[in-house]
Design a protein around this motif. Structure first.
Motif, PDB file in Angstrom:
ATOM      1  N   GLN A   1       0.883  -1.067   0.031  1.00  0.00           N
ATOM      2  CA  GLN A   1       0.111   0.121   0.051  1.00  0.00           C
ATOM      3  C   GLN A   1       0.731   1.295   0.148  1.00  0.00           C
ATOM      4  OE1 GLN A   1      -2.485  -0.482   3.341  1.00  0.00           O
ATOM      5  NE2 GLN A   1      -4.238  -1.251   2.341  1.00  0.00           N
ATOM      6  N   VAL A   2       1.788   1.426   0.831  1.00  0.00           N
ATOM      7  CA  VAL A   2       2.855   2.364   0.855  1.00  0.00           C
ATOM      8  C   VAL A   2       3.499   2.622  -0.483  1.00  0.00           C
ATOM      9  CG1 VAL A   2       4.879   3.195   1.998  1.00  0.00           C
ATOM     10  CG2 VAL A   2       3.277   2.218   3.239  1.00  0.00           C
ATOM     11  N   VAL A   3       4.067   1.470  -1.088  1.00  0.00           N
ATOM     12  CA  VAL A   3       4.565   1.606  -2.545  1.00  0.00           C
ATOM     13  C   VAL A   3       3.736   2.214  -3.615  1.00  0.00           C
ATOM     14  CG1 VAL A   3       5.614   0.273  -4.151  1.00  0.00           C
ATOM     15  CG2 VAL A   3       6.571  -0.121  -2.035  1.00  0.00           C
ATOM     16  N   ALA A   4       2.417   1.588  -3.434  1.00  0.00           N
ATOM     17  CA  ALA A   4       1.359   2.014  -4.249  1.00  0.00           C
ATOM     18  C   ALA A   4       1.290   3.416  -4.251  1.00  0.00           C
ATOM     19  CB  ALA A   4      -0.024   0.838  -4.250  1.00  0.00           C
ATOM     20  N   ALA A   5       1.083   3.737  -3.020  1.00  0.00           N
ATOM     21  CA  ALA A   5       0.826   5.362  -2.841  1.00  0.00           C
ATOM     22  C   ALA A   5       2.044   6.215  -3.227  1.00  0.00           C
ATOM     23  CB  ALA A   5       0.475   5.681  -1.278  1.00  0.00           C
ATOM     24  N   LEU A   6       3.197   5.820  -3.162  1.00  0.00           N
ATOM     25  CA  LEU A   6       4.409   6.585  -3.536  1.00  0.00           C
ATOM     26  C   LEU A   6       4.312   6.516  -5.161  1.00  0.00           C
ATOM     27  CD1 LEU A   6       7.033   8.054  -2.963  1.00  0.00           C
ATOM     28  CD2 LEU A   6       8.153   5.819  -3.004  1.00  0.00           C
ATOM     29  N   GLN A   7       3.932   5.381  -5.874  1.00  0.00           N
ATOM     30  CA  GLN A   7       3.949   5.324  -7.215  1.00  0.00           C
ATOM     31  C   GLN A   7       2.798   6.252  -7.652  1.00  0.00           C
ATOM     32  OE1 GLN A   7       3.524   1.143  -8.466  1.00  0.00           O
ATOM     33  NE2 GLN A   7       2.870   1.882 -10.545  1.00  0.00           N
ATOM     34  N   GLY A   8       1.693   6.239  -7.011  1.00  0.00           N
ATOM     35  CA  GLY A   8       0.646   7.288  -7.602  1.00  0.00           C
ATOM     36  C   GLY A   8       1.214   8.674  -7.370  1.00  0.00           C
ATOM     37  N   VAL A   9       1.863   9.039  -6.279  1.00  0.00           N
ATOM     38  CA  VAL A   9       2.366  10.599  -6.288  1.00  0.00           C
ATOM     39  C   VAL A   9       3.508  10.699  -7.287  1.00  0.00           C
ATOM     40  CG1 VAL A   9       3.794  12.014  -4.607  1.00  0.00           C
ATOM     41  CG2 VAL A   9       1.964  10.640  -3.816  1.00  0.00           C
TER      42      VAL A   9
ATOM     43  N   MET B   1       3.083  13.575 -10.222  1.00  0.00           N
ATOM     44  CA  MET B   1       4.164  14.578 -10.332  1.00  0.00           C
ATOM     45  C   MET B   1       4.800  14.779 -11.760  1.00  0.00           C
ATOM     46  SD  MET B   1       6.139  14.401  -6.617  1.00  0.00           S
ATOM     47  CE  MET B   1       7.670  15.375  -7.185  1.00  0.00           C
ATOM     48  N   TYR B   2       4.953  13.764 -12.287  1.00  0.00           N
ATOM     49  CA  TYR B   2       5.729  13.682 -13.744  1.00  0.00           C
ATOM     50  C   TYR B   2       4.706  13.434 -14.815  1.00  0.00           C
ATOM     51  CZ  TYR B   2       9.602  14.009 -10.600  1.00  0.00           C
ATOM     52  OH  TYR B   2      10.570  14.378  -9.732  1.00  0.00           O
ATOM     53  N   GLY B   3       3.604  13.082 -14.714  1.00  0.00           N
ATOM     54  CA  GLY B   3       2.723  13.110 -15.623  1.00  0.00           C
ATOM     55  C   GLY B   3       2.792  11.618 -16.403  1.00  0.00           C
TER      56      GLY B   3
ATOM     57  N   GLN C   1       3.090   2.569 -17.043  1.00  0.00           N
ATOM     58  CA  GLN C   1       4.587   2.806 -17.007  1.00  0.00           C
ATOM     59  C   GLN C   1       5.358   2.519 -15.635  1.00  0.00           C
ATOM     60  OE1 GLN C   1       4.349   6.937 -18.495  1.00  0.00           O
ATOM     61  NE2 GLN C   1       5.133   6.181 -20.205  1.00  0.00           N
ATOM     62  N   ALA C   2       6.407   2.131 -15.731  1.00  0.00           N
ATOM     63  CA  ALA C   2       7.176   1.998 -14.714  1.00  0.00           C
ATOM     64  C   ALA C   2       8.325   2.703 -14.479  1.00  0.00           C
ATOM     65  CB  ALA C   2       7.752   0.453 -14.871  1.00  0.00           C
ATOM     66  N   VAL C   3       8.678   2.991 -13.290  1.00  0.00           N
ATOM     67  CA  VAL C   3       9.614   4.112 -12.840  1.00  0.00           C
ATOM     68  C   VAL C   3      10.980   3.364 -12.187  1.00  0.00           C
ATOM     69  CG1 VAL C   3      10.046   6.111 -11.319  1.00  0.00           C
ATOM     70  CG2 VAL C   3       7.685   5.640 -12.238  1.00  0.00           C
ATOM     71  N   VAL C   4      11.923   3.808 -12.988  1.00  0.00           N
ATOM     72  CA  VAL C   4      13.347   3.360 -12.462  1.00  0.00           C
ATOM     73  C   VAL C   4      13.424   4.157 -10.799  1.00  0.00           C
ATOM     74  CG1 VAL C   4      15.852   3.352 -12.674  1.00  0.00           C
ATOM     75  CG2 VAL C   4      14.356   2.978 -14.466  1.00  0.00           C
ATOM     76  N   VAL C   5      13.665   3.352  -9.890  1.00  0.00           N
ATOM     77  CA  VAL C   5      14.068   3.749  -8.418  1.00  0.00           C
ATOM     78  C   VAL C   5      15.551   3.712  -8.222  1.00  0.00           C
ATOM     79  CG1 VAL C   5      13.765   3.380  -6.066  1.00  0.00           C
ATOM     80  CG2 VAL C   5      11.726   3.013  -7.555  1.00  0.00           C
ATOM     81  N   GLU C   6      16.208   2.865  -8.902  1.00  0.00           N
ATOM     82  CA  GLU C   6      17.517   2.837  -8.762  1.00  0.00           C
ATOM     83  C   GLU C   6      18.285   2.052  -9.827  1.00  0.00           C
ATOM     84  OE1 GLU C   6      20.049   0.057  -5.595  1.00  0.00           O
ATOM     85  OE2 GLU C   6      18.821   1.721  -4.593  1.00  0.00           O
ATOM     86  N   GLY C   7      19.554   2.641 -10.156  1.00  0.00           N
ATOM     87  CA  GLY C   7      20.341   1.824 -11.155  1.00  0.00           C
ATOM     88  C   GLY C   7      19.661   1.833 -12.627  1.00  0.00           C
ATOM     89  N   MET C   8      19.899   0.681 -13.022  1.00  0.00           N
ATOM     90  CA  MET C   8      19.571   0.500 -14.721  1.00  0.00           C
ATOM     91  C   MET C   8      20.223   1.253 -15.715  1.00  0.00           C
ATOM     92  SD  MET C   8      15.423  -1.018 -14.773  1.00  0.00           S
ATOM     93  CE  MET C   8      15.640  -1.335 -16.575  1.00  0.00           C
TER      94      MET C   8
ATOM     95  N   ASN D   1       3.074  -1.391 -10.599  1.00  0.00           N
ATOM     96  CA  ASN D   1       2.127  -1.879 -10.234  1.00  0.00           C
ATOM     97  C   ASN D   1       1.976  -2.331  -8.554  1.00  0.00           C
ATOM     98  OD1 ASN D   1      -0.466  -3.220 -10.696  1.00  0.00           O
ATOM     99  ND2 ASN D   1       0.610  -5.276 -10.879  1.00  0.00           N
ATOM    100  N   GLY D   2       2.449  -1.287  -8.024  1.00  0.00           N
ATOM    101  CA  GLY D   2       2.407  -1.285  -6.564  1.00  0.00           C
ATOM    102  C   GLY D   2       3.555  -2.042  -6.111  1.00  0.00           C
ATOM    103  N   GLY D   3       4.472  -2.552  -6.618  1.00  0.00           N
ATOM    104  CA  GLY D   3       5.839  -3.213  -5.935  1.00  0.00           C
ATOM    105  C   GLY D   3       7.160  -2.694  -6.409  1.00  0.00           C
ATOM    106  N   LEU D   4       8.095  -2.955  -5.583  1.00  0.00           N
ATOM    107  CA  LEU D   4       9.598  -2.684  -6.150  1.00  0.00           C
ATOM    108  C   LEU D   4      10.237  -4.015  -6.706  1.00  0.00           C
ATOM    109  CD1 LEU D   4      10.587  -0.707  -3.141  1.00  0.00           C
ATOM    110  CD2 LEU D   4      10.052   0.261  -5.188  1.00  0.00           C
ATOM    111  N   TRP D   5      10.449  -4.089  -7.816  1.00  0.00           N
ATOM    112  CA  TRP D   5      10.836  -5.278  -8.621  1.00  0.00           C
ATOM    113  C   TRP D   5      12.416  -5.114  -8.908  1.00  0.00           C
ATOM    114  CZ3 TRP D   5       7.053  -8.714 -10.133  1.00  0.00           C
ATOM    115  CH2 TRP D   5       5.705  -8.019  -9.857  1.00  0.00           C
TER     116      TRP D   5
END
Length: 182
Positions: free
Chosen positions: A28-36, A40-42, A47-54, A85-89
């Motif tokens: 739930q926390v990850v899904a909320a952060l993902q929504g924010v 913010m970035y439209g 779409q997926a968002v790179v959190v770290e690396g890649m 999709n509400g998770g950190l992969w």
């Protein structure tokens, strides 16, 4: 947000369902952060968002005098973490080699396939007092061609894996400028 109360902790055992409850709260926390972040970035919902690396590295793998005639290229994507999709992969990294395969990088011919893998401390004891239950999972994603991943249900095209750049601009990982190694 869900929380766990401490009432009755001294008179009851902890059951596995309570750990599952913690996992649901994390999602739930990850899904909320993902929504924010997406708001913010439209970004769009798929779409997926790179959190770290890649980070991507582009390299000419042909050597010698006739290298310009036999141009072979390689792109290496470093390990990283993707929010989707509400998770950190977790992404373990990948390499794509061959000029023809790289030219398709910006299209929808490459996908990240999302899957759950059994993780320690699984397996655990089940009803028959045997190690036959695997409740612990790790979220991972791997790079595959769209053709190879045609039957997969949880996937996102590489063109929809976005990196947030300075200045609030989001660009696909596949369109990132590559560091050239000679």
């Amino acid at each position: 947000m869900n929380v766990i109360g401490t009432e009755g902790n001294n008179v009851r055992q902890i059951v596995p369902a309570e750990f599952n409850f913690l996992s649901a709260a994390d999602r739930q926390v990850v899904a909320a952060l993902q929504g924010v972040v997406k708001a913010m970035y439209g970004l769009e919902s798929g779409q997926a968002v790179v959190v770290e690396g890649m980070g991507a590295t582009w390299e000419n793998t042909t050597t010698g005098i006739d290298a310009s005639l036999r141009l072979t290229q390689r792109v290496t994507l470093a390990p990283g973490v993707v929010m989707w999709n509400g998770g950190l992969w977790e992404f373990g990294g990948a390499t794509i080699e061959g000029l023809g395969r790289l030219q398709a990088l910006n299209g929808d011919e490459w996908v990240l396939v999302m899957s759950e893998q059994v993780a320690p401390p699984s397996p655990v004891y089940g009803a028959t007092i045997a190690l036959d239950v695997s409740p612990h999972k790790r979220l991972v994603c791997t790079l595959a061609s769209a053709e190879d991943a045609a039957g997969e249900t949880q996937k996102v095209t590489l063109g929809n894996v976005m990196r947030i750049r300075s200045g609030g601009v989001s660009v696909p990982v596949s369109a990132m400028g590559f560091e050239v190694l000679i």
